[in-house]
Design an enzyme around this catalytic site. Structure first.
Site, mmCIF file in Angstrom:
data_model
loop_
_atom_site.group_PDB
_atom_site.id
_atom_site.type_symbol
_atom_site.label_atom_id
_atom_site.label_comp_id
_atom_site.label_asym_id
_atom_site.label_seq_id
_atom_site.Cartn_x
_atom_site.Cartn_y
_atom_site.Cartn_z
ATOM 1 N N GLU A 64 -1.123 2.571 -5.513
ATOM 2 C CA GLU A 64 -1.468 3.718 -6.360
ATOM 3 C C GLU A 64 -0.283 4.630 -6.525
ATOM 4 O O GLU A 64 0.381 4.971 -5.553
ATOM 5 C CB GLU A 64 -2.554 4.577 -5.695
ATOM 6 C CG GLU A 64 -3.918 3.982 -5.694
ATOM 7 C CD GLU A 64 -4.887 4.857 -4.934
ATOM 8 O OE1 GLU A 64 -4.471 5.863 -4.340
ATOM 9 O OE2 GLU A 64 -6.071 4.509 -4.942
ATOM 10 N N LYS A 110 -12.275 4.103 11.828
ATOM 11 C CA LYS A 110 -11.935 5.523 11.811
ATOM 12 C C LYS A 110 -13.204 6.337 11.586
ATOM 13 O O LYS A 110 -14.123 5.879 10.912
ATOM 14 C CB LYS A 110 -10.920 5.785 10.689
ATOM 15 C CG LYS A 110 -10.444 7.218 10.630
ATOM 16 C CD LYS A 110 -9.266 7.392 9.695
ATOM 17 C CE LYS A 110 -8.938 8.881 9.554
ATOM 18 N NZ LYS A 110 -7.689 9.091 8.792
ATOM 19 N N GLU A 162 -9.843 -1.880 -4.872
ATOM 20 C CA GLU A 162 -10.232 -0.878 -3.868
ATOM 21 C C GLU A 162 -11.236 0.072 -4.483
ATOM 22 O O GLU A 162 -11.007 0.622 -5.561
ATOM 23 C CB GLU A 162 -8.990 -0.096 -3.412
ATOM 24 C CG GLU A 162 -9.322 0.983 -2.398
ATOM 25 C CD GLU A 162 -8.122 1.880 -2.057
ATOM 26 O OE1 GLU A 162 -7.022 1.347 -1.793
ATOM 27 O OE2 GLU A 162 -8.296 3.108 -2.063
ATOM 28 N N HIS A 208 0.845 -1.206 0.000
ATOM 29 C CA HIS A 208 0.000 0.000 0.000
ATOM 30 C C HIS A 208 0.874 1.248 0.000
ATOM 31 O O HIS A 208 1.014 1.941 1.004
ATOM 32 C CB HIS A 208 -0.956 -0.036 1.186
ATOM 33 C CG HIS A 208 -2.176 0.819 0.982
ATOM 34 N ND1 HIS A 208 -3.228 0.441 0.180
ATOM 35 C CD2 HIS A 208 -2.497 2.053 1.440
ATOM 36 C CE1 HIS A 208 -4.152 1.391 0.177
ATOM 37 N NE2 HIS A 208 -3.728 2.389 0.926
HETATM 38 C C1 IDC Z 1 -7.126 7.048 3.081
HETATM 39 C C2 IDC Z 1 -7.878 6.850 4.377
HETATM 40 C C3 IDC Z 1 -7.674 8.083 5.245
HETATM 41 C C4 IDC Z 1 -6.182 8.319 5.415
HETATM 42 C C5 IDC Z 1 -5.480 8.400 4.065
HETATM 43 C C6 IDC Z 1 -3.969 8.544 4.207
HETATM 44 O O1 IDC Z 1 -9.243 6.619 4.115
HETATM 45 O O2 IDC Z 1 -8.282 7.924 6.508
HETATM 46 O O3 IDC Z 1 -5.983 9.551 6.119
HETATM 47 O O4 IDC Z 1 -5.757 7.229 3.320
HETATM 48 O O5 IDC Z 1 -3.356 8.633 2.946
HETATM 49 C C7 IDC Z 1 -7.067 5.769 -1.842
HETATM 50 C C8 IDC Z 1 -5.972 5.098 -1.104
HETATM 51 C C9 IDC Z 1 -6.305 4.917 0.358
HETATM 52 C C10 IDC Z 1 -7.079 6.110 0.895
HETATM 53 C C11 IDC Z 1 -8.401 6.190 0.164
HETATM 54 C C12 IDC Z 1 -9.317 7.342 0.645
HETATM 55 O O6 IDC Z 1 -5.610 3.860 -1.677
HETATM 56 O O7 IDC Z 1 -5.119 4.743 1.074
HETATM 57 O O8 IDC Z 1 -7.307 5.903 2.268
HETATM 58 N N1 IDC Z 1 -8.148 6.336 -1.262
HETATM 59 O O9 IDC Z 1 -8.712 8.581 0.447
HETATM 60 N N2 IDC Z 1 -7.134 5.965 -3.145
HETATM 61 C C13 IDC Z 1 -8.229 6.698 -3.436
HETATM 62 C C14 IDC Z 1 -8.894 6.944 -2.234
#
Ligand code: IDC
Length: 288
Positions: free
Chosen positions: A118, A246, A207, A85
């Site tokens: 990503e 969260k 995801e 990740h």
């Molecule tokens: C987000 C979590 C958020 C955290 C953040 C940190 O929901 O609480 O603060 O990461 O980077 C993604 C990512 C995933 C994200 C999610 C939502 O893979 O890590 O999680 N998101 O923003 N890609 C698109 C959206």
């Protein structure tokens, strides 16, 4: 995507949250509950990769979490995605981590590798920057595990699947992940997905969110349904972000929810929707 006997298969399930922040759900009982009550057929371990407090600095601790989730998935007979990740490239570390998983578990059919969650939007190009990363990391996995599914990320938060599809990776058994958040990404991104499939690659939604790309904001039910209809019509597997308590709307659990045994009050609006959707899919497919 097909199963071991060559039959088309669609997997449906949940992604765990960043492993360094919500480790309580990296547990056998959470996976057991998700299989028994939510009827998932795949789980995703989002192994944290960041400058601090992650697999880069706490390799053994994060490897132990991956093993817990893999062992639980294998015990339940479901698939498990090991998601590196990351938002930035660490090919040597990714190769080390994922080839260790391959050595320990690569003989099992349950294992799916996701070597790069990503890549961020700015200035990252598939052919120049991302494809060489995958060549190195997937190459390292393939030295150990010749055949398990590998799901590749692409530029622009794993949305530019059409670009990847025009210069695909030369390995066998590869899919490309398409990430969406229903309140932010709509038909335009589905069109990119359709174009990628026209170009001949398999897609896998490792995801997605029912809410905004921030992980927060209003749940968009109409667009969530449009995405589900599209994914199901195209046989694309999907896993939702995320099993976390969260205080954000993408989280399936309310703050303080235990590792398993959730009642309706422990679930958020998104969590209740996902549970219902997953149970309905299991019912329709007639498993268990
Ligand atoms: C987000 C979590 C958020 C955290 C953040 C940190 O929901 O609480 O603060 O990461 O980077 C993604 C990512 C995933 C994200 C999610 C939502 O893979 O890590 O999680 N998101 O923003 N890609 C698109 C959206």
């Amino acid at each position: 995507m097909v199963d071991a006997s060559g039959e088309p298969v669609t997997l449906r399930g949940m992604s765990l949250f960043w492993s360094q922040w919500e480790p309580e759900y990296y547990s056998r009982e959470t996976v057991d509950w998700l299989v028994d009550d939510w009827r998932i057929t795949a789980i995703r371990a989002a192994i944290a990769v960041a400058p601090e407090d992650s697999a880069l600095t706490e390799y053994d601790r994060e490897m132990a979490k991956a093993r817990i989730v893999i062992d639980a998935a294998v015990a339940n007979g479901i698939y498990v995605i090991i998601d590196w990740h990351a938002h930035t490239q660490h090919p040597a570390e990714a190769s080390r981590f994922l080839s260790q998983i391959a050595r320990e578990y690569g003989h099992l059919p349950n294992i799916i590798y996701e070597p790069f969650n990503e890549l961020l939007a700015e200035g990252v190009e598939w052919t120049r920057d991302v494809r060489p990363y995958h060549m190195q990391v997937i190459g390292a996995i393939r030295e150990v595990d010749p055949d398990n599914l590998v799901i590749a990320g692409s530029p622009f938060w794993s949305q530019h699947v059409d670009v990847a599809a025009s210069d695909p990776l030369p390995f066998t058994n590869i899919a490309y992940t398409l990430h969406y958040y229903a309140a932010t990404h709509r038909q335009e991104l589905r069109d990119r997905g359709a174009l990628a499939m026209e170009r001949g690659v398999a897609l896998f939604i490792t995801e997605f969110g029912t809410v905004e790309a921030t992980g927060n904001g209003e749940l968009d039910l109409a667009e969530s349904n449009a995405w589900w209809d599209w994914a199901e019509a195209n046989g694309i597997s999907w896993l939702n972000w995320s099993i976390a308590d969260k205080d954000e709307t993408s989280a399936a659990l309310r703050p303080g929810a235990p590792p398993s045994g959730w009642s309706d009050e422990d679930l958020t609006e998104s969590g209740r929707l996902l549970r219902a959707r997953l149970r309905a899919a299991a019912e329709a497919e007639g498993y268990r």
